[in-house]
Design a protein around this motif. Sequence first.
Motif, PDB file in Angstrom:
ATOM      1  N   GLY A 128      44.973  22.531  32.024  1.00  0.00           N
ATOM      2  CA  GLY A 128      44.259  23.802  31.963  1.00  0.00           C
ATOM      3  C   GLY A 128      45.101  24.947  31.441  1.00  0.00           C
ATOM      4  O   GLY A 128      44.671  25.703  30.557  1.00  0.00           O
ATOM      5  N   VAL A 129      46.313  25.095  31.958  1.00  0.00           N
ATOM      6  CA  VAL A 129      47.141  26.231  31.528  1.00  0.00           C
ATOM      7  C   VAL A 129      47.615  26.063  30.092  1.00  0.00           C
ATOM      8  O   VAL A 129      47.756  27.058  29.353  1.00  0.00           O
ATOM      9  N   TRP A 130      47.831  24.820  29.636  1.00  0.00           N
ATOM     10  CA  TRP A 130      48.225  24.631  28.246  1.00  0.00           C
ATOM     11  C   TRP A 130      47.062  24.829  27.294  1.00  0.00           C
ATOM     12  O   TRP A 130      47.247  25.267  26.140  1.00  0.00           O
ATOM     13  N   ILE A 131      45.852  24.517  27.739  1.00  0.00           N
ATOM     14  CA  ILE A 131      44.666  24.835  26.932  1.00  0.00           C
ATOM     15  C   ILE A 131      44.528  26.347  26.781  1.00  0.00           C
ATOM     16  O   ILE A 131      44.237  26.862  25.695  1.00  0.00           O
ATOM     17  N   VAL A 132      44.754  27.080  27.879  1.00  0.00           N
ATOM     18  CA  VAL A 132      44.730  28.544  27.817  1.00  0.00           C
ATOM     19  C   VAL A 132      45.784  29.045  26.834  1.00  0.00           C
ATOM     20  O   VAL A 132      45.524  29.951  26.025  1.00  0.00           O
ATOM     21  N   LEU A 157      42.610  28.026  37.793  1.00  0.00           N
ATOM     22  CA  LEU A 157      43.421  28.339  38.973  1.00  0.00           C
ATOM     23  C   LEU A 157      42.589  28.363  40.250  1.00  0.00           C
ATOM     24  O   LEU A 157      43.091  27.991  41.314  1.00  0.00           O
ATOM     25  N   ASN A 158      41.332  28.795  40.179  1.00  0.00           N
ATOM     26  CA  ASN A 158      40.488  28.784  41.379  1.00  0.00           C
ATOM     27  C   ASN A 158      40.238  27.367  41.867  1.00  0.00           C
ATOM     28  O   ASN A 158      40.355  27.070  43.066  1.00  0.00           O
ATOM     29  N   MET A 159      39.903  26.481  40.942  1.00  0.00           N
ATOM     30  CA  MET A 159      39.675  25.090  41.339  1.00  0.00           C
ATOM     31  C   MET A 159      40.975  24.448  41.794  1.00  0.00           C
ATOM     32  O   MET A 159      41.004  23.686  42.773  1.00  0.00           O
ATOM     33  N   GLY A 160      42.066  24.766  41.095  1.00  0.00           N
ATOM     34  CA  GLY A 160      43.364  24.235  41.511  1.00  0.00           C
ATOM     35  C   GLY A 160      43.755  24.704  42.896  1.00  0.00           C
ATOM     36  O   GLY A 160      44.294  23.931  43.698  1.00  0.00           O
ATOM     37  N   ALA A 161      43.476  25.983  43.206  1.00  0.00           N
ATOM     38  CA  ALA A 161      43.796  26.520  44.534  1.00  0.00           C
ATOM     39  C   ALA A 161      42.979  25.816  45.611  1.00  0.00           C
ATOM     40  O   ALA A 161      43.504  25.504  46.693  1.00  0.00           O
ATOM     41  N   ALA A 162      41.696  25.571  45.333  1.00  0.00           N
ATOM     42  CA  ALA A 162      40.847  24.888  46.316  1.00  0.00           C
ATOM     43  C   ALA A 162      41.341  23.465  46.565  1.00  0.00           C
ATOM     44  O   ALA A 162      41.411  23.009  47.723  1.00  0.00           O
ATOM     45  N   LEU A 163      41.697  22.755  45.500  1.00  0.00           N
ATOM     46  CA  LEU A 163      42.207  21.391  45.657  1.00  0.00           C
ATOM     47  C   LEU A 163      43.547  21.387  46.392  1.00  0.00           C
ATOM     48  O   LEU A 163      43.800  20.519  47.238  1.00  0.00           O
ATOM     49  N   LEU A 201      46.344  30.527  48.114  1.00  0.00           N
ATOM     50  CA  LEU A 201      45.746  31.864  48.033  1.00  0.00           C
ATOM     51  C   LEU A 201      46.361  32.662  46.887  1.00  0.00           C
ATOM     52  O   LEU A 201      45.651  33.313  46.114  1.00  0.00           O
ATOM     53  N   GLY A 202      47.689  32.624  46.771  1.00  0.00           N
ATOM     54  CA  GLY A 202      48.358  33.334  45.693  1.00  0.00           C
ATOM     55  C   GLY A 202      47.909  32.844  44.327  1.00  0.00           C
ATOM     56  O   GLY A 202      47.730  33.641  43.393  1.00  0.00           O
ATOM     57  N   THR A 203      47.718  31.532  44.197  1.00  0.00           N
ATOM     58  CA  THR A 203      47.254  30.967  42.930  1.00  0.00           C
ATOM     59  C   THR A 203      45.878  31.507  42.563  1.00  0.00           C
ATOM     60  O   THR A 203      45.609  31.855  41.406  1.00  0.00           O
ATOM     61  N   SER A 204      44.993  31.588  43.540  1.00  0.00           N
ATOM     62  CA  SER A 204      43.661  32.136  43.296  1.00  0.00           C
ATOM     63  C   SER A 204      43.729  33.614  42.903  1.00  0.00           C
ATOM     64  O   SER A 204      43.011  34.067  42.005  1.00  0.00           O
ATOM     65  N   ILE A 205      44.602  34.369  43.560  1.00  0.00           N
ATOM     66  CA  ILE A 205      44.760  35.787  43.221  1.00  0.00           C
ATOM     67  C   ILE A 205      45.255  35.942  41.788  1.00  0.00           C
ATOM     68  O   ILE A 205      44.768  36.801  41.034  1.00  0.00           O
ATOM     69  N   VAL A 206      46.210  35.124  41.390  1.00  0.00           N
ATOM     70  CA  VAL A 206      46.724  35.176  40.014  1.00  0.00           C
ATOM     71  C   VAL A 206      45.600  34.947  39.004  1.00  0.00           C
ATOM     72  O   VAL A 206      45.518  35.622  37.976  1.00  0.00           O
ATOM     73  N   PHE A 241      53.914  36.117  43.431  1.00  0.00           N
ATOM     74  CA  PHE A 241      54.933  35.950  44.470  1.00  0.00           C
ATOM     75  C   PHE A 241      54.465  34.940  45.522  1.00  0.00           C
ATOM     76  O   PHE A 241      55.221  34.038  45.912  1.00  0.00           O
ATOM     77  N   LEU A 242      53.219  35.089  45.970  1.00  0.00           N
ATOM     78  CA  LEU A 242      52.691  34.183  46.992  1.00  0.00           C
ATOM     79  C   LEU A 242      52.557  32.756  46.477  1.00  0.00           C
ATOM     80  O   LEU A 242      52.686  31.796  47.252  1.00  0.00           O
ATOM     81  N   ALA A 243      52.293  32.609  45.191  1.00  0.00           N
ATOM     82  CA  ALA A 243      52.143  31.261  44.636  1.00  0.00           C
ATOM     83  C   ALA A 243      53.490  30.568  44.489  1.00  0.00           C
ATOM     84  O   ALA A 243      53.636  29.390  44.851  1.00  0.00           O
ATOM     85  N   PHE A 244      54.493  31.284  43.982  1.00  0.00           N
ATOM     86  CA  PHE A 244      55.770  30.643  43.670  1.00  0.00           C
ATOM     87  C   PHE A 244      56.694  30.518  44.884  1.00  0.00           C
ATOM     88  O   PHE A 244      57.244  29.438  45.120  1.00  0.00           O
TER      89      PHE A 244
END
Length: 232
Positions: free
Chosen positions: A19-23, A59-65, A99-104, A121-124
């Motif tokens: 996903g991020v490389w497609i972006v 990132l939303n789907m990734g955060a949920a998983l 949560l941090g991933t979803s916020i990003v 910050f919360l994600a990393f």
Amino acid sequence: MWGYLTLLPIFLALWAIAGVWIVFGIAVANRTVNLSQGFPYISICGSYPPQSCIFSQVLNMGAALAAWICIVRYHQLRDWGVGTCFNQLTLWSGLICALGTSIVGNFQEKNQKPTHLVGAFLAFIPGNIYFWLQFLQSWRMSSLRQPGEPWIRPLRLGLCGLCTLLIMAMIVLHFLQLRSAAAACEWALAMLLFMLFGLFTVDFSELDGCTLCLRPQPGLPALPGSPAPSQV
């Protein structure tokens, strides 16, 4: 045959990495980032439409998983006898990372930079802490039989250590105005964290599914005809 829980971590890793490389590819193609001016941060690639929509969804789907994986792992470790306090600390660090991933994903860098930086910050940071705690728990349980080959634990140790070094390098390089080098560290860090989530496939290899049990509050009798625990 592997159950869906075994494949879930691999699916998360592949989903997030692709996903991020497609972006990134879309951002380069529509020239919202210019590689001749330097290598971009992940967040810069996902700041402009249409790729910002894909970035948020990935990132939303990734955060949920990721949150679901952390919860399953918590119950697995609890069944193996890991202490409640330490196990809960590990769980919460993983949920904060999700949560941090979803916020990003939802607060793009160009639209809401302070909130975006908090999410990063919360994600990393808690994300790295989560996997260090996972490694410590697997090391403390080294006397027990665990799924996977013996090399899995040293691999986790190496990836966790590399993530820590990349976080420090990214921060130092950013403040030294070496943005392309800092961005490269950020990309490498994100890929390694996705790979660490994918390694849970090894830990879940003996799981076919999980059961959701609803129990009455202590002191209250169960209602007549209450359904049995449901397989989910």
